[in-house]
Design an enzyme around this catalytic site. Sequence first.
Site, mmCIF file in Angstrom:
data_model
loop_
_atom_site.group_PDB
_atom_site.id
_atom_site.type_symbol
_atom_site.label_atom_id
_atom_site.label_comp_id
_atom_site.label_asym_id
_atom_site.label_seq_id
_atom_site.Cartn_x
_atom_site.Cartn_y
_atom_site.Cartn_z
ATOM 1 N N GLU A 142 -5.628 -4.905 10.590
ATOM 2 C CA GLU A 142 -4.638 -3.852 10.811
ATOM 3 C C GLU A 142 -4.972 -3.108 12.099
ATOM 4 O O GLU A 142 -5.784 -2.171 12.079
ATOM 5 C CB GLU A 142 -4.655 -2.854 9.645
ATOM 6 C CG GLU A 142 -4.240 -3.430 8.320
ATOM 7 C CD GLU A 142 -3.635 -2.360 7.409
ATOM 8 O OE1 GLU A 142 -2.492 -2.563 6.984
ATOM 9 O OE2 GLU A 142 -4.273 -1.336 7.162
ATOM 10 N N GLY A 189 2.166 2.440 10.946
ATOM 11 C CA GLY A 189 3.107 3.549 10.809
ATOM 12 C C GLY A 189 3.811 3.931 12.091
ATOM 13 O O GLY A 189 4.422 4.997 12.178
ATOM 14 N N GLU A 213 -7.161 4.736 7.814
ATOM 15 C CA GLU A 213 -6.943 6.156 7.512
ATOM 16 C C GLU A 213 -8.189 6.767 6.876
ATOM 17 O O GLU A 213 -8.508 7.934 7.104
ATOM 18 C CB GLU A 213 -5.706 6.309 6.608
ATOM 19 C CG GLU A 213 -4.421 6.122 7.420
ATOM 20 C CD GLU A 213 -3.267 5.500 6.662
ATOM 21 O OE1 GLU A 213 -3.277 5.488 5.424
ATOM 22 O OE2 GLU A 213 -2.342 5.003 7.335
ATOM 23 N N HIS A 243 -9.822 1.254 4.808
ATOM 24 C CA HIS A 243 -8.550 1.423 5.535
ATOM 25 C C HIS A 243 -8.783 2.357 6.725
ATOM 26 O O HIS A 243 -9.589 3.296 6.638
ATOM 27 C CB HIS A 243 -7.498 2.005 4.593
ATOM 28 C CG HIS A 243 -6.119 1.946 5.171
ATOM 29 N ND1 HIS A 243 -5.678 2.849 6.104
ATOM 30 C CD2 HIS A 243 -5.117 1.060 4.992
ATOM 31 C CE1 HIS A 243 -4.434 2.531 6.449
ATOM 32 N NE2 HIS A 243 -4.074 1.442 5.796
ATOM 33 N N SER A 245 3.235 -1.982 10.556
ATOM 34 C CA SER A 245 4.688 -2.035 10.798
ATOM 35 C C SER A 245 5.321 -3.373 10.395
ATOM 36 O O SER A 245 6.229 -3.855 11.064
ATOM 37 C CB SER A 245 4.993 -1.687 12.256
ATOM 38 O OG SER A 245 4.522 -0.377 12.557
ATOM 39 N N ASN A 268 0.863 -1.177 0.000
ATOM 40 C CA ASN A 268 0.000 0.000 0.000
ATOM 41 C C ASN A 268 0.904 1.233 0.000
ATOM 42 O O ASN A 268 1.466 1.594 1.026
ATOM 43 C CB ASN A 268 -0.907 -0.026 1.242
ATOM 44 C CG ASN A 268 -1.822 1.190 1.310
ATOM 45 O OD1 ASN A 268 -1.837 2.015 0.395
ATOM 46 N ND2 ASN A 268 -2.575 1.293 2.393
ATOM 47 N N LYS A 323 0.044 4.189 -0.317
ATOM 48 C CA LYS A 323 -0.656 5.365 0.241
ATOM 49 C C LYS A 323 -0.424 6.580 -0.667
ATOM 50 O O LYS A 323 -0.384 6.418 -1.875
ATOM 51 C CB LYS A 323 -0.229 5.599 1.698
ATOM 52 C CG LYS A 323 -0.443 4.330 2.538
ATOM 53 C CD LYS A 323 -0.313 4.550 4.023
ATOM 54 C CE LYS A 323 -0.545 3.219 4.742
ATOM 55 N NZ LYS A 323 -0.450 3.353 6.205
HETATM 56 P P1 13P Z 1 2.749 0.512 7.882
HETATM 57 O O1 13P Z 1 3.296 -0.760 7.254
HETATM 58 O O2 13P Z 1 3.471 1.734 7.435
HETATM 59 O O3 13P Z 1 2.612 0.380 9.343
HETATM 60 O O4 13P Z 1 1.269 0.694 7.274
HETATM 61 C C1 13P Z 1 0.392 -0.350 7.346
HETATM 62 C C2 13P Z 1 -0.787 -0.014 6.531
HETATM 63 O O5 13P Z 1 -1.568 0.858 6.864
HETATM 64 C C3 13P Z 1 -0.987 -0.762 5.285
HETATM 65 O O6 13P Z 1 -2.248 -0.532 4.756
#
Ligand code: 13P
Length: 275
Positions: free
Chosen positions: A187, A193, A100, A98, A233, A12, A14
Site C-alpha cells: 500500500e 485515500g 495509518e 497499516h 484507491s 478495510n 477502518k
Molecule cells: P483507500 O482504498 O481508501 O485508498 O484505502 C486503502 C487502504 O488503506 C486499505 O487498507
Amino acid sequence: METERRRLLVANWKMHFVRAQALEYLKVFTERVQGLHKTELVLAPPFTLLEAVGREIIKTMIRLAAQDLFYEREGAFTGEISPLMLKDLGCSYVIVGHSERRRIFGETDELIHKKIKAALEAEIAPILCVGETLEERRAGGTQTVLESQMRGALEGLMLFAPSPLAPLPSEGEGSRGEGDRLVIAYEPVWAIGTGVNAKPIEAEASALFIRELLAQLFNAEIAKEIRILYGGSVKPENLEDFLKQPNIDGALVGGASLDPEAFAQMAQIAERCDG
Ligand code: 13P
C-alpha cells in the site's frame, strides 16, 4: 503457477459504521456475492463490530478480519485486544502495520514484528502492510523502504514450522499451503485515500520485489504461495488492471469497500477476471 494462489479481496472499513449500518451493509453485500466462490472475500470491521459481523457471515464464504491486535495473550494492557480475543470472535485474518497505524500511532517495525509473530502463533493469518511515502518514492527509496519494512516485520519468523502453527481452522475442504498463513499488502502511502492509485505496472514491480524478498526470508516455494495484495484507491473501475498483474493476487480496499454495491461489484470482477 501464479494462478494457484487464490484471489483475495479485503474490505478495510477502518473507523466506520455502527451496528445498524453494518447490518444494512451485510444485507446488500451477502446477497450480491452469493454463489461467488473463486475469490476469497474478507471483511475487516472495527473491533466493536467483529462479533455482529461475524455472526451474520458465519454461514457464508465471507471471512472475518480484525484491523489490528496486541501481541500479548492477556494481561494488564488497558485498551488492547489480544490474539486470543480475536480468535474467540472467529477472525481468520488480522491487518498488521497499516500505514495509518505506523504514521498516526507511531508503530515501529519492532512492534509490528511482535504482532505478526503473535498472530501466527494464534493461527490468525496476518495481513502485513508495507509501502513508501511520496517523499520516499521521489527520492528513489521505494525498494529500500519495502525491504526494511519486510525484514523488520518478518526476519527470524518460522512461517513454515509445523508446530505450533497448525493449519488455519476455519478453512473448509482442501489443505492450505504454508504460504496461506501470511498475506502481504503493498500500500503506497501516497495512494491511500487520495483517489490517486499507483499505476498497475508500478504496483507489479513492487509486488515482484516483495516476492523476491519473501524467497530470501523464507524460501522460494513459500514465496510462491504467499498472496500479495495491492491497496490504495482501488475501486471497481481499476481493480481488473491490478488483478491482471502476475504478482498481484488481490486488493486491500478502504473507501470503496464502504459501499456494499461497489465492493460486491469488485468481487464479481475478481471472480470473472482471468489475469
Ligand atoms: P483507500 O482504498 O481508501 O485508498 O484505502 C486503502 C487502504 O488503506 C486499505 O487498507
